[in-house]
Design a protein around this motif. Structure first.
Motif, PDB file in Angstrom:
ATOM      1  N   GLN A   1     -13.413   3.863  11.059  1.00  0.00           N
ATOM      2  CA  GLN A   1     -12.792   4.500   9.885  1.00  0.00           C
ATOM      3  C   GLN A   1     -11.571   5.316  10.299  1.00  0.00           C
ATOM      4  O   GLN A   1     -10.543   5.303   9.611  1.00  0.00           O
ATOM      5  CB  GLN A   1     -13.801   5.384   9.166  1.00  0.00           C
ATOM      6  CG  GLN A   1     -14.849   4.598   8.430  1.00  0.00           C
ATOM      7  CD  GLN A   1     -15.825   5.482   7.679  1.00  0.00           C
ATOM      8  OE1 GLN A   1     -15.786   6.699   7.769  1.00  0.00           O
ATOM      9  NE2 GLN A   1     -16.713   4.849   6.936  1.00  0.00           N
TER      10      GLN A   1
ATOM     11  N   ALA B   1      -3.383   3.873   7.620  1.00  0.00           N
ATOM     12  CA  ALA B   1      -2.925   4.300   6.293  1.00  0.00           C
ATOM     13  C   ALA B   1      -1.837   5.360   6.410  1.00  0.00           C
ATOM     14  O   ALA B   1      -0.836   5.318   5.689  1.00  0.00           O
ATOM     15  CB  ALA B   1      -4.108   4.834   5.481  1.00  0.00           C
TER      16      ALA B   1
ATOM     17  N   TYR C   1       0.838  -1.204   0.000  1.00  0.00           N
ATOM     18  CA  TYR C   1       0.000   0.000   0.000  1.00  0.00           C
ATOM     19  C   TYR C   1       0.873   1.254   0.000  1.00  0.00           C
ATOM     20  O   TYR C   1       0.666   2.168  -0.788  1.00  0.00           O
ATOM     21  CB  TYR C   1      -0.942  -0.014   1.209  1.00  0.00           C
ATOM     22  CG  TYR C   1      -1.694   1.270   1.368  1.00  0.00           C
ATOM     23  CD1 TYR C   1      -2.741   1.584   0.507  1.00  0.00           C
ATOM     24  CD2 TYR C   1      -1.353   2.178   2.352  1.00  0.00           C
ATOM     25  CE1 TYR C   1      -3.429   2.774   0.626  1.00  0.00           C
ATOM     26  CE2 TYR C   1      -2.044   3.366   2.485  1.00  0.00           C
ATOM     27  CZ  TYR C   1      -3.069   3.665   1.621  1.00  0.00           C
ATOM     28  OH  TYR C   1      -3.744   4.851   1.737  1.00  0.00           O
ATOM     29  N   HIS C   2       1.871   1.275   0.873  1.00  0.00           N
ATOM     30  CA  HIS C   2       2.734   2.457   0.999  1.00  0.00           C
ATOM     31  C   HIS C   2       3.576   2.688  -0.255  1.00  0.00           C
ATOM     32  O   HIS C   2       3.646   3.802  -0.766  1.00  0.00           O
ATOM     33  CB  HIS C   2       3.647   2.304   2.221  1.00  0.00           C
ATOM     34  CG  HIS C   2       4.693   3.355   2.309  1.00  0.00           C
ATOM     35  ND1 HIS C   2       4.398   4.678   2.549  1.00  0.00           N
ATOM     36  CD2 HIS C   2       6.035   3.295   2.148  1.00  0.00           C
ATOM     37  CE1 HIS C   2       5.516   5.378   2.537  1.00  0.00           C
ATOM     38  NE2 HIS C   2       6.519   4.558   2.300  1.00  0.00           N
TER      39      HIS C   2
ATOM     40  N   PHE D   1      -4.581  -2.771   0.979  1.00  0.00           N
ATOM     41  CA  PHE D   1      -5.182  -2.119   2.148  1.00  0.00           C
ATOM     42  C   PHE D   1      -6.568  -2.697   2.420  1.00  0.00           C
ATOM     43  O   PHE D   1      -6.938  -2.940   3.574  1.00  0.00           O
ATOM     44  CB  PHE D   1      -5.247  -0.602   1.964  1.00  0.00           C
ATOM     45  CG  PHE D   1      -5.460   0.111   3.264  1.00  0.00           C
ATOM     46  CD1 PHE D   1      -4.398   0.373   4.109  1.00  0.00           C
ATOM     47  CD2 PHE D   1      -6.734   0.482   3.665  1.00  0.00           C
ATOM     48  CE1 PHE D   1      -4.590   0.995   5.327  1.00  0.00           C
ATOM     49  CE2 PHE D   1      -6.944   1.115   4.881  1.00  0.00           C
ATOM     50  CZ  PHE D   1      -5.863   1.376   5.712  1.00  0.00           C
ATOM     51  N   ALA D   2      -7.325  -2.971   1.360  1.00  0.00           N
ATOM     52  CA  ALA D   2      -8.650  -3.571   1.525  1.00  0.00           C
ATOM     53  C   ALA D   2      -8.552  -4.932   2.216  1.00  0.00           C
ATOM     54  O   ALA D   2      -9.419  -5.291   3.023  1.00  0.00           O
ATOM     55  CB  ALA D   2      -9.342  -3.709   0.170  1.00  0.00           C
TER      56      ALA D   2
ATOM     57  N   GLY E   1       0.795   2.194  -3.636  1.00  0.00           N
ATOM     58  CA  GLY E   1      -0.592   2.658  -3.626  1.00  0.00           C
ATOM     59  C   GLY E   1      -1.581   1.540  -3.876  1.00  0.00           C
ATOM     60  O   GLY E   1      -2.654   1.753  -4.437  1.00  0.00           O
ATOM     61  N   ASP E   2      -1.225   0.320  -3.450  1.00  0.00           N
ATOM     62  CA  ASP E   2      -2.046  -0.862  -3.713  1.00  0.00           C
ATOM     63  C   ASP E   2      -3.281  -0.860  -2.804  1.00  0.00           C
ATOM     64  O   ASP E   2      -3.229  -1.292  -1.648  1.00  0.00           O
ATOM     65  CB  ASP E   2      -1.202  -2.116  -3.490  1.00  0.00           C
ATOM     66  CG  ASP E   2      -1.918  -3.404  -3.852  1.00  0.00           C
ATOM     67  OD1 ASP E   2      -3.165  -3.405  -3.954  1.00  0.00           O
ATOM     68  OD2 ASP E   2      -1.213  -4.426  -4.018  1.00  0.00           O
ATOM     69  N   GLU E   3      -4.390  -0.357  -3.346  1.00  0.00           N
ATOM     70  CA  GLU E   3      -5.638  -0.271  -2.573  1.00  0.00           C
ATOM     71  C   GLU E   3      -6.163  -1.659  -2.216  1.00  0.00           C
ATOM     72  O   GLU E   3      -6.783  -1.843  -1.171  1.00  0.00           O
ATOM     73  CB  GLU E   3      -6.698   0.499  -3.361  1.00  0.00           C
ATOM     74  CG  GLU E   3      -6.336   1.951  -3.630  1.00  0.00           C
ATOM     75  CD  GLU E   3      -6.348   2.821  -2.393  1.00  0.00           C
ATOM     76  OE1 GLU E   3      -7.042   2.489  -1.415  1.00  0.00           O
ATOM     77  OE2 GLU E   3      -5.654   3.858  -2.406  1.00  0.00           O
ATOM     78  N   GLY E   4      -5.929  -2.643  -3.084  1.00  0.00           N
ATOM     79  CA  GLY E   4      -6.356  -4.005  -2.785  1.00  0.00           C
ATOM     80  C   GLY E   4      -5.666  -4.565  -1.552  1.00  0.00           C
ATOM     81  O   GLY E   4      -6.278  -5.283  -0.755  1.00  0.00           O
TER      82      GLY E   4
END
Length: 88
Positions: free
Chosen positions: A55, A62, A16-17, A25-26, A20-23
């Motif tokens: 949240q 994040a 993610y860092h 983080f998901a 930018g891999d949103e998957g």
């Protein structure tokens, strides 16, 4: 063929860092969201406030992804963050 070993929380945070891999983080939210939400509900009682606190805890994760990427698991860190957010 065998099953690939599970990817550590730290590896997901690193993805993610760095990329930018949103998957990635998901996947962390999928793994830990229920526990974090449970902590927030127990502290706050109100479901709406608990959702907001959940949240906020993941937003903190994040923001601190670079520092936490060396950890195998972020479960303990997220629990403490959820308690801090809910108290405030």
């Amino acid at each position: 063929g065998g099953t690939a070993p599970p990817v550590s929380d730290g590896e997901l945070l690193g993805r993610y860092h760095r990329h930018g891999d949103e998957g990635a983080f998901a996947e962390l939210v999928r793994r830990h969201g229920g526990a974090v939400a449970g902590v927030c509900r127990r502290w706050l009682g109100d479901p709406g406030r608990a959702d907001d606190a959940t949240q906020a805890a993941f937003l903190l994760l994040a923001r601190r992804a670079a520092r936490l990427a060396a950890r195998a698991s972020v479960a303990g860190w997220l629990h403490a963050a959820a308690v801090r957010v809910a108290r405030n």
